[in-house]
Motif scaffolding. Structure first.
Motif, PDB file in Angstrom:
ATOM      1  N   TYR A 113      42.615  35.130  30.244  1.00  0.00           N
ATOM      2  CA  TYR A 113      42.330  36.298  29.403  1.00  0.00           C
ATOM      3  C   TYR A 113      43.549  36.737  28.594  1.00  0.00           C
ATOM      4  O   TYR A 113      43.427  37.069  27.406  1.00  0.00           O
ATOM      5  CB  TYR A 113      41.850  37.431  30.318  1.00  0.00           C
ATOM      6  CG  TYR A 113      41.548  38.723  29.617  1.00  0.00           C
ATOM      7  CD1 TYR A 113      40.597  38.789  28.608  1.00  0.00           C
ATOM      8  CD2 TYR A 113      42.202  39.896  29.984  1.00  0.00           C
ATOM      9  CE1 TYR A 113      40.312  39.992  27.971  1.00  0.00           C
ATOM     10  CE2 TYR A 113      41.921  41.102  29.358  1.00  0.00           C
ATOM     11  CZ  TYR A 113      40.974  41.140  28.344  1.00  0.00           C
ATOM     12  OH  TYR A 113      40.705  42.332  27.720  1.00  0.00           O
ATOM     13  N   THR A 134      32.670  32.774  29.192  1.00  0.00           N
ATOM     14  CA  THR A 134      33.046  33.562  28.010  1.00  0.00           C
ATOM     15  C   THR A 134      32.562  32.866  26.740  1.00  0.00           C
ATOM     16  O   THR A 134      32.119  33.527  25.791  1.00  0.00           O
ATOM     17  CB  THR A 134      34.569  33.815  27.952  1.00  0.00           C
ATOM     18  OG1 THR A 134      35.275  32.585  28.106  1.00  0.00           O
ATOM     19  CG2 THR A 134      34.997  34.784  29.042  1.00  0.00           C
TER      20      THR A 134
ATOM     21  N   ASP B  22      41.064  37.877  34.354  1.00  0.00           N
ATOM     22  CA  ASP B  22      40.242  36.745  33.899  1.00  0.00           C
ATOM     23  C   ASP B  22      38.802  36.905  34.386  1.00  0.00           C
ATOM     24  O   ASP B  22      37.845  36.744  33.636  1.00  0.00           O
ATOM     25  CB  ASP B  22      40.787  35.419  34.447  1.00  0.00           C
ATOM     26  CG  ASP B  22      42.111  35.024  33.819  1.00  0.00           C
ATOM     27  OD1 ASP B  22      42.638  35.815  33.016  1.00  0.00           O
ATOM     28  OD2 ASP B  22      42.614  33.939  34.155  1.00  0.00           O
ATOM     29  N   TYR B  25      36.882  40.370  33.062  1.00  0.00           N
ATOM     30  CA  TYR B  25      36.477  40.336  31.648  1.00  0.00           C
ATOM     31  C   TYR B  25      35.273  39.403  31.480  1.00  0.00           C
ATOM     32  O   TYR B  25      34.361  39.679  30.703  1.00  0.00           O
ATOM     33  CB  TYR B  25      37.637  39.878  30.756  1.00  0.00           C
ATOM     34  CG  TYR B  25      37.236  39.856  29.296  1.00  0.00           C
ATOM     35  CD1 TYR B  25      37.121  41.043  28.573  1.00  0.00           C
ATOM     36  CD2 TYR B  25      36.901  38.659  28.653  1.00  0.00           C
ATOM     37  CE1 TYR B  25      36.707  41.040  27.249  1.00  0.00           C
ATOM     38  CE2 TYR B  25      36.487  38.649  27.336  1.00  0.00           C
ATOM     39  CZ  TYR B  25      36.395  39.839  26.639  1.00  0.00           C
ATOM     40  OH  TYR B  25      35.974  39.840  25.337  1.00  0.00           O
ATOM     41  N   GLU B  26      35.291  38.303  32.207  1.00  0.00           N
ATOM     42  CA  GLU B  26      34.164  37.357  32.139  1.00  0.00           C
ATOM     43  C   GLU B  26      32.863  38.058  32.555  1.00  0.00           C
ATOM     44  O   GLU B  26      31.819  37.901  31.904  1.00  0.00           O
ATOM     45  CB  GLU B  26      34.466  36.178  33.057  1.00  0.00           C
ATOM     46  CG  GLU B  26      33.582  34.984  32.861  1.00  0.00           C
ATOM     47  CD  GLU B  26      34.116  33.824  33.695  1.00  0.00           C
ATOM     48  OE1 GLU B  26      35.039  33.145  33.228  1.00  0.00           O
ATOM     49  OE2 GLU B  26      33.599  33.614  34.810  1.00  0.00           O
TER      50      GLU B  26
END
Lengths: 170, 313
Positions: A113, A134, B22, B25-26
């Motif tokens: 991220y 994503t 990580d 947010y996914e």
């Protein structure tokens, strides 16, 4: 490929669309891009839009006329942008030049991220995926909007198609 | 504004110390995409008006139960969650950030020199405007071609002459209509979109140029464009920078040659250039310099950037 302008919303659907892949290895996030494309297509609503992946050869990456004809660009960060080997891509991805309603998704396999946010600061208005999920999420939103199943989607497809025709001199 | 939904990717972190990981947010963006797609389907599409679209993003996407559940699960700031629930979350700041595009210095100079080209040509031409998109394309090509033919003393054997150092960055191909640059077309469109130039239709027949097949479009400065050029005109004319003065000089020379030419005279003039004659149709004709200047070289850089950003807003 794009052959003509859309003069009215009535002729927009069904619409055929290409999903551009720019990659040296043809793989990302542990899968072939063709498998990722299958997953993306499986998430598209309705049956008015058909999508086909298109692997463009990197030795011909400066061929903007061909690249422009794809509403989604999947670009492998480490293979295509990180080393600045294909500097013309920077121009193509310039926010003021990238076609309205098209979507550039940069895929990075290293850094997660935080790396994605760093790349987004450099390539404004792109989406940066750092995992399969994503990537699927960004593509899903794009094909929700860019989809002639809905009236507003028809307008977007028409606008995009005609902008590309203008730029290609069609 | 196309693709403006992406403001959702940063609106939760903005103005708070909260940061996604990580994994979180996914989860968030997956929930956002599901809510977005479902809301789009149930409403038969997304609103096209800006204010309605912003309401859609807040009420139909962020306030979706799946999105709120993720935000609570990942311990997003309670103030953000309550702002979503009562519809007061500040999307505007994220939208403003989304709209911000910082021009590169080389872009700014190309745009400024294009505006100056329109003004200088219009003053010399009896029509008081550039008569066609065809003529604009050829004029810019001739400026860069002029620079190619000037000696570049610091780079021995450079086949691009002074164009290696200065001139428009544009890439030219040889089309049926002669030298044509999509970059010129794009920058012309940007100037038009920012209302710095006008493009009146002046003929019902096309010129054969790309995007000018059915009508002929002249190019002239708008009132706002006149003000923009006026502000920087003397600084270009009296610059101490060799590379800007060489560029400006080449541009002035080509304008003087071309200003009184008819369409057919200009066509003939361009077509007799060796590179145009020998380059196959579709082939690459000329490549401008990728990077020209150091930002410290031009003292009015920030003023210039500000003017263009105001014009674009």
């Amino acid at each position: 490929m794009i052959e003509k302008r859309y003069d009215s919303l009535d002729v927009v659907s069904p619409h055929e669309q290409y999903l551009l892949v720019l990659s040296e290895s043809g793989r990302c996030f542990g899968s072939d891009f063709s498998e990722l494309a299958r997953e993306i297509k499986a998430r598209i609503d309705g049956d008015e839009l058909t999508v086909q992946e298109y692997f463009h050869p990197l030795e011909d990456v400066s061929n903007s006329s061909r690249l422009l004809q794809n509403s989604v660009w999947l670009i492998h960060w480490e293979e295509c942008l990180q080393g600045e080997d294909y500097s013309c891509l920077d121009s193509f991805l310039d926010p003021s030049l990238f076609p309205n309603y098209a979507e550039a998704i940069i895929c990075t396999e290293e850094g997660g991220y935080d790396k994605a946010k760093e790349i987004e600061r450099e390539y404004k208005r792109t989406s940066v995926a750092y995992s399969r999920d994503t990537l699927f999420a960004y593509a899903k939103v794009h094909f929700s909007d860019f989809n002639p199943t809905h009236t507003s989607g028809k307008e977007r497809v028409k606008s995009w198609n005609n902008e590309i025709c203008e730029r290609l001199g069609i | 504004m196309p693709n403006e939904w992406k403001v959702l990717t940063r609106v939760i972190e903005r103005g708070s110390e909260f940061e996604f990981t990580d994994e979180t947010y996914e989860q968030y963006i997956t929930a956002v995409s599901a809510a977005y797609a479902d809301a789009t389907a149930s409403r038969d599409g997304t609103p096209t008006a800006d204010d309605e679209y912003h309401s859609f993003l807040v009420e139909d996407v962020l306030a979706d139960g799946r999105v709120l559940a993720v935000l609570e699960d990942v311990e997003a700031p309670p103030s953000k969650i309550s702002a979503i629930n009562d519809g007061t979350i500040d999307l505007d700041a994220s939208v403003d950030q989304w709209h911000e595009i910082r021009f590169t210095f080389d872009e700014l100079l190309d745009l400024l020199m294009l505006l100056k080209l329109v003004r200088d040509y219009s003053e010399l031409s009896s029509s008081k405007k550039i008569e066609s998109r065809f003529k604009l394309q050829k004029l810019v090509y001739l400026v860069n071609h002029n620079l190619v033919n000037q000696e570049n003393y610091s780079l021995a054997n450079s086949r691009f002459g002074l164009l290696s150092k200065t001139g428009y960055r544009y890439r030219y191909a040889n089309r049926e209509s002669g030298p044509y640059s999509e970059d010129v077309y794009e920058d012309k469109n940007r100037l038009f979109a920012w209302e710095l130039i006008d493009e009146p239709v002046v003929g019902s027949d096309g010129t054969g140029e790309v995007a000018e097949r059915n009508h002929q479009y002249a190019i002239e400065l708008s009132a706002q464009g006149e003000i923009m050029v006026e502000r920087f005109y003397d600084q270009i004319e009296s610059t101490d920078s060799f590379i800007i003065s060489a560029w400006n000089q080449a541009q002035t020379e080509e304008i003087q040659k071309v200003a009184q030419m008819t369409h057919s005279e200009l066509t003939e003039y361009v077509n007799q250039i060796d590179d145009v004659r020998t380059t196959t149709k579709g082939g690459e004709l000329l490549i401008g310099p990728e990077n020209k200047f150091q930002e410290t070289e031009i003292e009015y850089l920030e003023d210039l950037r500000g003017e263009f950003e105001n014009a674009r807003a």
